[in-house]
Write a protein that holds these residues in place. Sequence first.
Motif, PDB file in Angstrom:
ATOM      1  N   PHE A 145      -4.500   0.934  14.923  1.00  0.00           N
ATOM      2  CA  PHE A 145      -4.353   2.052  13.992  1.00  0.00           C
ATOM      3  C   PHE A 145      -5.113   1.808  12.693  1.00  0.00           C
ATOM      4  N   LEU A 146      -5.110   0.570  12.232  1.00  0.00           N
ATOM      5  CA  LEU A 146      -5.751   0.243  10.958  1.00  0.00           C
ATOM      6  C   LEU A 146      -7.267   0.393  11.008  1.00  0.00           C
ATOM      7  N   GLU A 147      -7.820   0.427  12.191  1.00  0.00           N
ATOM      8  CA  GLU A 147      -9.264   0.636  12.322  1.00  0.00           C
ATOM      9  C   GLU A 147      -9.662   2.043  11.898  1.00  0.00           C
ATOM     10  N   ASN A 148      -8.688   2.943  11.844  1.00  0.00           N
ATOM     11  CA  ASN A 148      -8.959   4.334  11.489  1.00  0.00           C
ATOM     12  C   ASN A 148      -8.599   4.659  10.045  1.00  0.00           C
ATOM     13  N   THR A 149      -8.448   3.638   9.206  1.00  0.00           N
ATOM     14  CA  THR A 149      -8.180   3.877   7.794  1.00  0.00           C
ATOM     15  C   THR A 149      -9.306   4.708   7.195  1.00  0.00           C
ATOM     16  N   PRO A 150      -8.998   5.823   6.554  1.00  0.00           N
ATOM     17  CA  PRO A 150     -10.059   6.701   6.036  1.00  0.00           C
ATOM     18  C   PRO A 150     -10.824   6.067   4.883  1.00  0.00           C
ATOM     19  N   ASN A 151     -11.938   6.665   4.581  1.00  0.00           N
ATOM     20  CA  ASN A 151     -12.801   6.157   3.521  1.00  0.00           C
ATOM     21  C   ASN A 151     -12.344   6.690   2.163  1.00  0.00           C
ATOM     22  N   LYS A 152     -11.110   6.428   1.844  1.00  0.00           N
ATOM     23  CA  LYS A 152     -10.564   6.751   0.532  1.00  0.00           C
ATOM     24  C   LYS A 152      -9.457   5.751   0.236  1.00  0.00           C
ATOM     25  N   ALA A 199      -6.102  -5.142   7.261  1.00  0.00           N
ATOM     26  CA  ALA A 199      -6.180  -3.997   6.358  1.00  0.00           C
ATOM     27  C   ALA A 199      -7.562  -3.918   5.717  1.00  0.00           C
ATOM     28  N   SER A 200      -8.112  -2.710   5.652  1.00  0.00           N
ATOM     29  CA  SER A 200      -9.413  -2.535   5.013  1.00  0.00           C
ATOM     30  C   SER A 200      -9.234  -2.548   3.500  1.00  0.00           C
ATOM     31  N   LYS A 201     -10.381  -2.632   2.806  1.00  0.00           N
ATOM     32  CA  LYS A 201     -10.329  -2.656   1.340  1.00  0.00           C
ATOM     33  C   LYS A 201      -9.840  -1.327   0.774  1.00  0.00           C
ATOM     34  N   ASN A 202      -9.865  -0.278   1.588  1.00  0.00           N
ATOM     35  CA  ASN A 202      -9.386   1.023   1.119  1.00  0.00           C
ATOM     36  C   ASN A 202      -7.868   1.135   1.115  1.00  0.00           C
ATOM     37  N   LEU A 203      -7.205   0.235   1.814  1.00  0.00           N
ATOM     38  CA  LEU A 203      -5.742   0.235   1.849  1.00  0.00           C
ATOM     39  C   LEU A 203      -5.220  -0.840   0.899  1.00  0.00           C
ATOM     40  N   VAL A 204      -4.695  -0.407  -0.221  1.00  0.00           N
ATOM     41  CA  VAL A 204      -4.109  -1.318  -1.205  1.00  0.00           C
ATOM     42  C   VAL A 204      -2.614  -1.369  -0.932  1.00  0.00           C
ATOM     43  N   TRP A 205      -2.091  -2.561  -0.611  1.00  0.00           N
ATOM     44  CA  TRP A 205      -0.713  -2.624  -0.151  1.00  0.00           C
ATOM     45  C   TRP A 205       0.032  -3.793  -0.784  1.00  0.00           C
ATOM     46  N   LYS A 206       1.366  -3.674  -0.732  1.00  0.00           N
ATOM     47  CA  LYS A 206       2.223  -4.752  -1.221  1.00  0.00           C
ATOM     48  C   LYS A 206       3.494  -4.771  -0.388  1.00  0.00           C
ATOM     49  N   TYR A 207       3.881  -5.956   0.051  1.00  0.00           N
ATOM     50  CA  TYR A 207       5.122  -6.117   0.814  1.00  0.00           C
ATOM     51  C   TYR A 207       6.134  -6.865  -0.035  1.00  0.00           C
ATOM     52  N   SER A 208       7.361  -6.350  -0.078  1.00  0.00           N
ATOM     53  CA  SER A 208       8.440  -6.990  -0.820  1.00  0.00           C
ATOM     54  C   SER A 208       9.499  -7.476   0.161  1.00  0.00           C
ATOM     55  N   ASP A 209       9.482  -8.757   0.439  1.00  0.00           N
ATOM     56  CA  ASP A 209      10.490  -9.356   1.322  1.00  0.00           C
ATOM     57  C   ASP A 209      11.763  -9.551   0.510  1.00  0.00           C
ATOM     58  N   GLU A 210      12.872  -8.977   0.984  1.00  0.00           N
ATOM     59  CA  GLU A 210      14.123  -8.958   0.214  1.00  0.00           C
ATOM     60  C   GLU A 210      15.258  -9.593   1.022  1.00  0.00           C
ATOM     61  N   PRO A 211      15.253 -10.918   1.205  1.00  0.00           N
ATOM     62  CA  PRO A 211      16.260 -11.571   2.044  1.00  0.00           C
ATOM     63  C   PRO A 211      17.673 -11.526   1.479  1.00  0.00           C
ATOM     64  N   ASN A 212      17.815 -11.199   0.216  1.00  0.00           N
ATOM     65  CA  ASN A 212      19.150 -11.113  -0.386  1.00  0.00           C
ATOM     66  C   ASN A 212      19.745  -9.711  -0.323  1.00  0.00           C
ATOM     67  N   GLU A 213      18.989  -8.770   0.229  1.00  0.00           N
ATOM     68  CA  GLU A 213      19.469  -7.395   0.322  1.00  0.00           C
ATOM     69  C   GLU A 213      19.890  -7.049   1.740  1.00  0.00           C
ATOM     70  N   LYS A 214      20.832  -6.117   1.837  1.00  0.00           N
ATOM     71  CA  LYS A 214      21.276  -5.594   3.117  1.00  0.00           C
ATOM     72  C   LYS A 214      20.604  -4.246   3.362  1.00  0.00           C
ATOM     73  N   HIS A 215      20.766  -3.761   4.579  1.00  0.00           N
ATOM     74  CA  HIS A 215      20.148  -2.473   4.910  1.00  0.00           C
ATOM     75  C   HIS A 215      20.687  -1.354   4.023  1.00  0.00           C
ATOM     76  N   ASN A 216      21.961  -1.446   3.652  1.00  0.00           N
ATOM     77  CA  ASN A 216      22.553  -0.369   2.851  1.00  0.00           C
ATOM     78  C   ASN A 216      22.460  -0.605   1.344  1.00  0.00           C
ATOM     79  N   THR A 217      21.701  -1.625   0.924  1.00  0.00           N
ATOM     80  CA  THR A 217      21.507  -1.862  -0.510  1.00  0.00           C
ATOM     81  C   THR A 217      20.044  -1.851  -0.921  1.00  0.00           C
ATOM     82  N   ILE A 218      19.139  -1.945   0.042  1.00  0.00           N
ATOM     83  CA  ILE A 218      17.739  -2.210  -0.311  1.00  0.00           C
ATOM     84  C   ILE A 218      17.079  -1.029  -1.021  1.00  0.00           C
TER      85      ILE A 218
END
Length: 272
Positions: free
Chosen positions: A201-208, A237-256
């Motif tokens: 899917f990431l191969e189809n990241t648009p040119n924006k 991920a291409s350079k057009n996709l600016v991303w950030k992942y926040s791993d939250e091991p202290n949070e539950k599904h109903n608190t995140i």
Amino acid sequence: MKNLACLLFLSILMLSCKNDVPQYNDSVPVHDDFKIESKFVNETRVINVWTPPNYKATNDSFPVLYMPDGGIVQEDFPHIANTIAKLVENKSIPSIILVGIENTDRGRDLSGASVIKEDEQYCPLTDGAKNYRAFILEELVPEINKKYRTTEERGIIGESLAGLFVVETLLLNPNTFDFYIAMDPSLWWNNRHLVRKAKVFLENTPNKKIRFWFAGSANETISPHTNNLAKTLENKASKNLVWKYSDEPNEKHNTIFRATKEKALTWILNVK
């Protein structure tokens, strides 16, 4: 067999319409609401709209943040609107319009197709997300642009099953939005199809430029898949996709959602 039963039970909880979420007394902010007839989902939908304080005081146009789970009662519109209002007041984020879409059939609208028979216990397998996405893009967005002063920039925010919809939209139809926020997306759906096929899917990241912020809690049905998606993004991920992942091991599904909403909005609306 016992572990499978436990996993299925947890999944049911995750896909329920917030039944496992603590009740909060969020004040309902001043907002507009209207109804829209949709040919794509074949029903009338209630839409809630919050505009920033400077909307009426200026002639400026504003970006728009769309939100599934955007009803007033037992949904997330009030607390997200109040959060945005506080962040705007503190000058932590630029002003933005919030558009909440009230649920009717959450499982139908927010899940893509699945070939896993067991998934039918939680949601239809028939790709209701495709119709829901068309409703947003082809019916709701034009209506919002007609009713309000908007820029061309738009984003989407969601958690759990709505987070699954956010990630699926990013990977399958990335041009739909300019920025995406997903907390604890239910990426186990359809045997982890989105994660397994993310490289393709990431191969189809648009040119924006597209921005993507997502988070995973300690929930064992969520965390492995959000972590794996982050690893794939690191490599593909291409350079057009600016991303950030926040791993939250202290949070539950109903608190995140409440635990990460401010950091998500602050990052996504300020990243260059």
